[in-house]
Design a protein around this motif. Structure first.
Motif, PDB file in Angstrom:
ATOM      1  N   GLY A 753     -13.228  12.791   5.737  1.00 49.24           N
ATOM      2  CA  GLY A 753     -12.246  13.640   5.057  1.00 49.24           C
ATOM      3  C   GLY A 753     -11.272  12.876   4.185  1.00 49.24           C
ATOM      4  N   VAL A 754     -11.564  11.606   3.938  1.00 45.07           N
ATOM      5  CA  VAL A 754     -10.716  10.798   3.057  1.00 45.07           C
ATOM      6  C   VAL A 754     -11.605  10.185   1.985  1.00 45.07           C
ATOM      7  CG1 VAL A 754      -9.137   8.824   2.930  1.00 45.07           C
ATOM      8  CG2 VAL A 754      -9.171  10.269   4.974  1.00 45.07           C
ATOM      9  N   ARG A 755     -11.177  10.275   0.744  1.00 47.20           N
ATOM     10  CA  ARG A 755     -11.997   9.813  -0.371  1.00 47.20           C
ATOM     11  C   ARG A 755     -11.696   8.350  -0.675  1.00 47.20           C
ATOM     12  NH1 ARG A 755     -16.491  11.647  -3.063  1.00 47.20           N
ATOM     13  NH2 ARG A 755     -15.761  13.670  -2.318  1.00 47.20           N
ATOM     14  N   ILE A 756     -12.737   7.542  -0.734  1.00 43.50           N
ATOM     15  CA  ILE A 756     -12.571   6.134  -1.119  1.00 43.50           C
ATOM     16  C   ILE A 756     -13.163   5.977  -2.506  1.00 43.50           C
ATOM     17  CG2 ILE A 756     -13.149   3.750  -0.528  1.00 43.50           C
ATOM     18  CD1 ILE A 756     -13.039   4.735   2.424  1.00 43.50           C
ATOM     19  N   ARG A 757     -12.294   5.721  -3.464  1.00 42.49           N
ATOM     20  CA  ARG A 757     -12.716   5.734  -4.875  1.00 42.49           C
ATOM     21  C   ARG A 757     -13.027   4.334  -5.401  1.00 42.49           C
ATOM     22  NH1 ARG A 757      -8.430   9.327  -4.494  1.00 42.49           N
ATOM     23  NH2 ARG A 757      -9.126  11.503  -4.505  1.00 42.49           N
ATOM     24  N   GLU A 758     -12.918   3.360  -4.509  1.00 39.66           N
ATOM     25  CA  GLU A 758     -13.176   1.995  -4.941  1.00 39.66           C
ATOM     26  C   GLU A 758     -14.265   1.380  -4.060  1.00 39.66           C
ATOM     27  OE1 GLU A 758      -9.720  -0.183  -5.920  1.00 39.66           O
ATOM     28  OE2 GLU A 758     -10.685  -2.142  -5.767  1.00 39.66           O
ATOM     29  N   LEU A 759     -15.317   0.876  -4.718  1.00 35.95           N
ATOM     30  CA  LEU A 759     -16.406   0.223  -3.989  1.00 35.95           C
ATOM     31  C   LEU A 759     -16.156  -1.281  -3.939  1.00 35.95           C
ATOM     32  CD1 LEU A 759     -19.512   2.050  -5.547  1.00 35.95           C
ATOM     33  CD2 LEU A 759     -18.230   2.653  -3.469  1.00 35.95           C
ATOM     34  N   PRO A 760     -16.749  -1.999  -2.968  1.00 38.29           N
ATOM     35  CA  PRO A 760     -17.554  -1.477  -1.866  1.00 38.29           C
ATOM     36  C   PRO A 760     -16.676  -0.821  -0.794  1.00 38.29           C
ATOM     37  CG  PRO A 760     -17.319  -3.860  -1.679  1.00 38.29           C
ATOM     38  CD  PRO A 760     -16.671  -3.477  -2.964  1.00 38.29           C
ATOM     39  N   ILE A 761     -17.281   0.092  -0.052  1.00 38.43           N
ATOM     40  CA  ILE A 761     -16.555   0.791   1.010  1.00 38.43           C
ATOM     41  C   ILE A 761     -16.591  -0.094   2.250  1.00 38.43           C
ATOM     42  CG2 ILE A 761     -16.365   2.934   2.327  1.00 38.43           C
ATOM     43  CD1 ILE A 761     -17.824   4.339   0.019  1.00 38.43           C
ATOM     44  N   THR A 762     -15.672  -1.044   2.271  1.00 41.40           N
ATOM     45  CA  THR A 762     -15.603  -2.030   3.351  1.00 41.40           C
ATOM     46  C   THR A 762     -14.690  -1.512   4.454  1.00 41.40           C
ATOM     47  OG1 THR A 762     -13.922  -3.060   1.972  1.00 41.40           O
ATOM     48  CG2 THR A 762     -16.094  -4.067   1.959  1.00 41.40           C
ATOM     49  N   PRO A 763     -14.802  -2.074   5.664  1.00 39.78           N
ATOM     50  CA  PRO A 763     -13.968  -1.607   6.773  1.00 39.78           C
ATOM     51  C   PRO A 763     -12.473  -1.588   6.444  1.00 39.78           C
ATOM     52  CG  PRO A 763     -15.703  -3.019   7.606  1.00 39.78           C
ATOM     53  CD  PRO A 763     -15.805  -3.055   6.106  1.00 39.78           C
ATOM     54  N   LEU A 767     -10.198   1.757   6.802  1.00 44.06           N
ATOM     55  CA  LEU A 767      -9.030   1.817   7.682  1.00 44.06           C
ATOM     56  C   LEU A 767      -7.755   2.060   6.877  1.00 44.06           C
ATOM     57  CD1 LEU A 767      -9.886  -1.035  10.224  1.00 44.06           C
ATOM     58  CD2 LEU A 767     -10.188   1.443  10.491  1.00 44.06           C
ATOM     59  N   GLY A 768      -7.664   1.424   5.722  1.00 53.18           N
ATOM     60  CA  GLY A 768      -6.498   1.622   4.850  1.00 53.18           C
ATOM     61  C   GLY A 768      -6.384   3.072   4.407  1.00 53.18           C
ATOM     62  N   ALA A 769      -7.513   3.638   4.009  1.00 53.78           N
ATOM     63  CA  ALA A 769      -7.508   5.022   3.525  1.00 53.78           C
ATOM     64  C   ALA A 769      -7.170   5.991   4.656  1.00 53.78           C
ATOM     65  CB  ALA A 769      -8.872   5.363   2.920  1.00 53.78           C
ATOM     66  N   LEU A 770      -7.690   5.713   5.857  1.00 54.42           N
ATOM     67  CA  LEU A 770      -7.384   6.584   7.002  1.00 54.42           C
ATOM     68  C   LEU A 770      -5.890   6.484   7.360  1.00 54.42           C
ATOM     69  CD1 LEU A 770     -10.507   5.905   9.256  1.00 54.42           C
ATOM     70  CD2 LEU A 770      -9.885   8.113   8.234  1.00 54.42           C
ATOM     71  N   ALA A 771      -5.346   5.287   7.313  1.00 57.79           N
ATOM     72  CA  ALA A 771      -3.930   5.090   7.636  1.00 57.79           C
ATOM     73  C   ALA A 771      -3.053   5.816   6.616  1.00 57.79           C
ATOM     74  CB  ALA A 771      -3.605   3.595   7.664  1.00 57.79           C
ATOM     75  N   GLU A 772      -3.434   5.694   5.360  1.00 64.49           N
ATOM     76  CA  GLU A 772      -2.694   6.355   4.276  1.00 64.49           C
ATOM     77  C   GLU A 772      -2.717   7.876   4.478  1.00 64.49           C
ATOM     78  OE1 GLU A 772      -1.063   5.143   1.628  1.00 64.49           O
ATOM     79  OE2 GLU A 772      -0.785   7.079   0.611  1.00 64.49           O
ATOM     80  N   ALA A 773      -3.887   8.388   4.860  1.00 66.43           N
ATOM     81  CA  ALA A 773      -4.016   9.838   5.071  1.00 66.43           C
ATOM     82  C   ALA A 773      -3.148  10.299   6.247  1.00 66.43           C
ATOM     83  CB  ALA A 773      -5.478  10.198   5.323  1.00 66.43           C
ATOM     84  N   ARG A 774      -3.105   9.481   7.294  1.00 66.32           N
ATOM     85  CA  ARG A 774      -2.273   9.842   8.456  1.00 66.32           C
ATOM     86  C   ARG A 774      -0.786   9.843   8.089  1.00 66.32           C
ATOM     87  NH1 ARG A 774      -6.001   6.939  11.583  1.00 66.32           N
ATOM     88  NH2 ARG A 774      -4.836   5.011  11.259  1.00 66.32           N
ATOM     89  N   ARG A 775      -0.403   8.866   7.259  1.00 64.96           N
ATOM     90  CA  ARG A 775       0.997   8.762   6.844  1.00 64.96           C
ATOM     91  C   ARG A 775       1.416  10.024   6.086  1.00 64.96           C
ATOM     92  NH1 ARG A 775       0.762   3.484   5.516  1.00 64.96           N
ATOM     93  NH2 ARG A 775       0.175   3.933   3.375  1.00 64.96           N
ATOM     94  N   ARG A 776       0.491  10.497   5.239  1.00 61.83           N
ATOM     95  CA  ARG A 776       0.815  11.669   4.412  1.00 61.83           C
ATOM     96  C   ARG A 776       0.818  12.967   5.205  1.00 61.83           C
ATOM     97  NH1 ARG A 776      -2.275  10.945  -1.346  1.00 61.83           N
ATOM     98  NH2 ARG A 776      -1.410   8.903  -1.850  1.00 61.83           N
ATOM     99  N   ALA A 777       0.006  12.982   6.280  1.00 64.36           N
ATOM    100  CA  ALA A 777      -0.159  14.250   7.027  1.00 64.36           C
ATOM    101  C   ALA A 777       1.124  14.629   7.786  1.00 64.36           C
ATOM    102  CB  ALA A 777      -1.325  14.117   8.000  1.00 64.36           C
TER     103      ALA A 777
END
Ligand code: MOS
Length: 777
Positions: A753-763, A767-777
């Motif tokens: 449920g989080v979009r990663i717009r920059e490749l490669p999709i590394t761990p 994790l950064g994108a998930l943390a960012e999403a949690r911060r915003r929620a």
């Protein structure tokens, strides 16, 4: 690689059945005089050799290690060459001192580059040839080069900054003075890919929902298992070169020109080679003249020279796929009808241009009437890019197909339904449901990141699953100067002699199938001789052109040989040659199959030693389909605690006309999915921002997929009589990697449920994108 653009040739018209064999339509094709009626939709059910899966003929040689690659060539008295690359990213060479290297026992020749300007780390500076690889390496270390360093631009986004170091002086850009340029940014470029259509302002005004996003792809290096290299050997003024190449004739032309000798005096051989993906199309490589250097060292030393680049050199100077920064704005009506797309792409091919990515956006969502495209090249101090498996298209599809996935999400629609709504291709329309069924599309999370919203079992701990899909496109190109020779010997044996090379696709077997089908014999009865410039001229193995450039010529030569054989068989059967047909090793009366002689009996009637026919390529027909579609699906699992993404399954649905040998065709499709998934999740050429050299120039830190990363890969082919040439074939090497980056990105989004717009999709990015999403929620 371009279509013939000469004066119209006189044509002959055939009526044939086009399209899917299950639902053919009659059409007229206009072929060149001398060409033969194409295999069409009705042929598909009648084929005895075509379309049957079979192992590649050279397989046993390869798995037992008996196949000789360039790397395995060993000539008497052979020396070992070694290239020396620039140690700095930008600057001038003040001096090159080779005296210590030349004094080292065992060193037989030294070469130094003419150019004194350095624009990337790894650029050719000097080379040595010595009695062993070890001595050559010692000698390379003894070559002392002093540089006057200059500031450099190490990466796409950094190079776009207004204060970035210029890679070229203003008057020296390879793009020339006619293309607008600001600092390192060149463009917008014109040309075929940047075409666009309609009026996007009107289109966006009609939209109910608009999405805009920016997507980034890193530089991907080709990483063929066999690195680039040659063995060069002179006998007087005759030069023989064993090359790991996709184009033996291009190597011959390029070396003849660089050395100032007649190409008749150059013979290039390539029996087997370990991959190229577009980086081995030229005489050497885009960023190194190693083949020419090997020839000069060999001449100087008076001995053959083997010069294979090492893995580091392969990463630095043999090409790479450009990075790309793509901004897409896409608008649609509530029902998913796309009304406008605005596409802007910045790509970096290092010191070269040509980083365009607009192929997919021009071809996909064909019902959208309004499209605007802008493409820019950005210079960086890095090795020049080379074509890589559908150049620019994987990056471009990552842009447009990620954006459309995001748009569908905003609309609350199934992304597959949005694709269908905007689909203009009848072939792809038929591919969607095959792929959706094979991946189990109905299971996808209806709400991204929520595993209770679809058909998956509930999430197990931290691991979440998701499904994604995306489309790709490619073209049917063909080479102009192609010939092939078919020989039937008096003992009934058959040889096909053609000067193209097999880059690893199993094209030997494919051409044997085509000849065997035409002659009515078993494929195993045909001996293939390829990979030698002394054979009839063949194309470079690039642009997915080999099968549809060479197969029609092989078929034509086989057809001429068959006609000659029928003339021998006719008196034996008391009929005219026109009344004969051939199949299953027999020549028979078409209207009375019981009256037959064997292929061997007919051949034995020969008065000379052989029937020997050489055919030249005729123009492609006006095609039923001039482009190739394809749709792809993936299931991934994301560990939300570690950030690790695993691909569980991928399905690719592709058309390539008639697949000559489905086993090796599918093998190419599966290989493309693996290479694309590897790009999406792992690969990233990284240059150090402080010194400008590559920090991961090996396969330990530049990661590619290994067997441990493998997933279930399914290739579904949709055979279609394309009537593009007399065999209805088209290439498949490139199309299946086009959607893959986007497919993986879309599947990861569906999982977490989080979009990663920059490749490669590394761990770390997950994790950064998930943390960012949690911060915003
Ligand atoms: Mo291909 S990228 O034309 O070998």
């Amino acid at each position: 690689m371009a279509q013939d653009e000469k004066a119209p040739e006189p044509t002959v018209t055939f009526t044939a059945k086009a399209g899917f064999p299950s639902a053919p339509t009659s059409m007229e094709v206009h072929a060149a005089v001398g060409d033969i009626k194409p295999w069409d939709a009705e042929s598909w059910a009648q084929f005895e050799q075509m379309g049957k899966p079979r192992p590649r003929a050279e397989g046993p040689l390869k798995v037992t290690g008996r196949a000789k690659y360039t790397y395995d060539v060993k000539l008497p008295g052979m020396l070992y060459g070694r290239m020396i690359g620039a140690a700095v990213a930008a600057g001038e060479i003040v001096s090159i001192d080779t005296s210590k290297a030349e004094a080292l026992p065992g060193v037989k020749a030294v070469w130094t580059a003419d150019s004194r300007i350095v624009r990337f780390a790894g650029q050719d500076v000097a080379a040595v040839a010595a009695v062993s690889p070890e001595v050559a390496m010692d000698a390379a270390r003894l070559v002392k080069v002093t540089y006057k360093e200059r500031p450099f631009a190490h990466e796409l986004r950094a190079a776009m900054e207004p204060d970035a170091a210029p890679v070229y002086d203003l008057d020296k850009s390879p793009a020339g003075p006619d293309v607008p340029r600001k600092g390192n940014v060149v463009g917008p470029r014109g040309g075929r890919r940047s075409e666009g259509r309609g009026d996007t302002e009107t289109g966006f005004a009609e939209a109910d929902v608009v999405h805009e996003g920016t997507y980034y792809c890193p530089v991907h290096t080709h990483s063929p298992l066999e690195t680039h290299g040659v063995v060069a050997s002179w006998e007087g003024d005759q030069l023989t070169v064993y090359a790991s190449t996709q184009g033996i004739f291009a190597v011959r032309e390029g070396l003849a020109e660089a050395l100032g000798i007649d190409r008749k005096n150059v013979r290039v051989l390539c029996e087997h080679m370990g991959g190229g993906f577009g980086s081995k199309l030229g005489p050497s490589a885009t960023g190194s003249a190693f083949a020419m250097v090997a020839c000069r060292l060999a001449k100087k030393a008076g001995a053959p020279v083997k010069l294979m680049l090492d893995r580091k050199q392969q990463h630095l100077c043999t090409g790479n796929a450009p990075s790309a920064l793509i901004t897409v704005k896409v608008g649609a009506k509530k029902d998913g009808t796309i009304t406008a797309v605005d596409y802007r792409s910045y790509g970096s091919a290092g010191i070269a241009g040509g980083a365009g990515t607009a192929g997919p956006v021009n071809a996909l969502h064909g019902k959208n009437p309004n499209l605007r495209v802008e493409e820019y090249d950005v210079y960086t101090n890095a090795g020049p890019a080379a074509p890589l498996r559908a150049p620019g298209h994987s990056q471009g599809a990552f842009g447009i197909e990620s954006a459309v996935d995001e748009l569908a999400d905003k609309l609350g629609l199934d992304p597959l339904e949005v694709r269908k709504k905007n689909e203009a291709s009848p072939v792809r329309a038929a591919q969607y449901d095959l792929g959706a069924k094979a991946i189990g599309w109905s299971r996808r999370n209806k709400k991204a990141g929520d595993m209770s919203s679809g058909g998956f079992p509930p999430a197990k701990g931290a691991k979440k699953r998701g499904l994604g899909m995306a489309n790709g496109n490619w073209y049917v190109f063909a080479a102009a100067d192609v010939s092939a020779q078919v020989k039937i010997h008096r003992d009934g044996s058959v040889e096909v002699i053609a000067g193209y090379q097999d880059i690893g696709t199993g094209s030997r077997t494919a051409m044997a199938v085509v000849a065997a089908e035409e002659l009515g014999i078993e494929t195993s009865a045909v001996t293939m001789r390829i990979g030698d410039t002394q054979f009839p001229e063949g194309p470079g193995s690039g642009g997915s052109i080999t099968i549809n450039s060479v197969a029609p010529v092989v078929r034509l030569a086989a057809s001429e040989a068959r006609t000659k054989l029928f003339a021998l068989a006719a008196p034996l059967l008391g009929v005219t040659p026109e009344e004969l047909d051939a199949a299953r090793g027999k020549v028979f009366v078409a209207k009375d199959k019981a009256r037959s002689v064997t292929f061997k009996e007919a051949a034995a009637k020969m008065s000379g030693e052989t029937i020997d026919c050489t055919a030249k390529r005729k123009k492609q027909y006006e095609t039923f389909r001039g482009d190739l579609t394809g749709t792809q699906f993936a299931e991934v699992e994301v560990d939300t605690e570690t950030g690790e993404v695993r691909v569980l399954k991928m399905v690719s649905v592709n058309d390539c006309g008639f697949p000559v040998n489905p086993l090796t065709t599918q093998s190419q499709v599966i290989g493309a999915m693996i290479q694309g998934a590897s790009w999406a999740l792992l690969e990233d050429r990284t240059l150090d921002r402080n010194v400008g050299t590559m920090v991961n120039p090996n396969l330990e830190w530049y990661k590619i997929f290994t067997p441990a990363d493998m997933f279930e890969a399914e290739s579904i082919l949709t055979p279609v009589a394309n009537l593009g040439n007399n065999t209805s074939t088209a290439g498949i090497g490139e199309p299946p990697i086009v959607p893959t980056l986007a497919v993986i990105g879309n599947a990861v989004y569906n999982a977490i449920g989080v979009r990663i717009r920059e490749l490669p999709i590394t761990p770390d990015r997950v994790l950064g994108a998930l943390a960012e999403a949690r911060r915003r929620a």
